[in-house]
Design an enzyme around this catalytic site. Sequence first.
Site, PDB file in Angstrom:
ATOM      1  CE1 TYR A 164      -3.787   2.412   0.971  1.00  0.00           C
ATOM      2  CE2 TYR A 164      -2.284   3.187   2.673  1.00  0.00           C
ATOM      3  CZ  TYR A 164      -3.445   3.341   1.938  1.00  0.00           C
ATOM      4  OH  TYR A 164      -4.256   4.419   2.166  1.00  0.00           O
ATOM      5  CE  LYS A 168      -3.538   5.075  -1.270  1.00  0.00           C
ATOM      6  NZ  LYS A 168      -4.591   5.529  -2.213  1.00  0.00           N
TER       7      LYS A 168
END
Length: 302
Positions: A164, A168
Amino acid sequence: MGDFLTGKVIAITGAGRGIGRAVALACAAEGAKVVVNDHGVSIEGGEPTSEVAAAVVKEIEAAGGDAVAVADDVATMSGGARIVATAVETYGRIDGAVCVAGILRERMLFNMTEQEWDPVVATHLKGTFTVFRAASAVMRQQRSGTLIGFTSGNHQGSASQANYSAAKGGIISLVRSAALGLHKYGVTANCVAPIARTRMSANVPMELKEMGEPEDVAPFVVYLLSDRARDITGQVYTVAGPKIAVWAQPRELRAAYAEGGGWTPQRIADLLPGTVGTDPMPLLAQLDAMRRAAATGDRPNA
């Protein structure tokens, strides 16, 4: 209804729930025609259904707005292209693309599998690219438009969400690249890093001092999509309840130069600590606090 986005066509991914839904409703309330995209999956990326996107369309229409649902998967090139094509075919143009869609598969780096890495990066990072790719081609011809990616404070790093966090961080670089490449065509690109109560934030292992609701994020996105923000590009903003903050652009902090003969490991060891040094990681201190709290059974603040 307001008029901040009157006449604009906005496509929003991940718009069936949480922040995406709040953004879709806010855009419609400000006069935009909205393409509501949601693959309808769980936070782990399974069990797709189009019902959540269709439900948001019904909410918008019930309030007097205009919207259409698209349930395609943004992790595919065809899915990203179909979202944009739906906007153009239905409403004749696309003025904004907001990429909120995301999933989580949490695991420590040394235990993470390919099946836990690939779908997260595909949904967040590739899913932003597929929509940006299709939307930018139209916006370039229009010589106007706004791209908005959704990042996270976790782009600084994450102890248990390397997939993640990497995605990002990649979205920020993608947005900055879009801002540079599309500036001459009148197209802007920016990032929003929300801190809000959603399905994805429910399992954060600490109490966050700054926490808002999805509805707190939506007005800022509306602003970025509006003509009032036409000169803002390449920026990363945090929205957390009543707080709006801008992140610094990447820049060098300190430098040293080798003189006479270049670098050797010994010369670096002698020079680097006292001249170039390091830039401390605030998150390391937070992790230490979490470990201490775990030993006492408390839940740390961040």
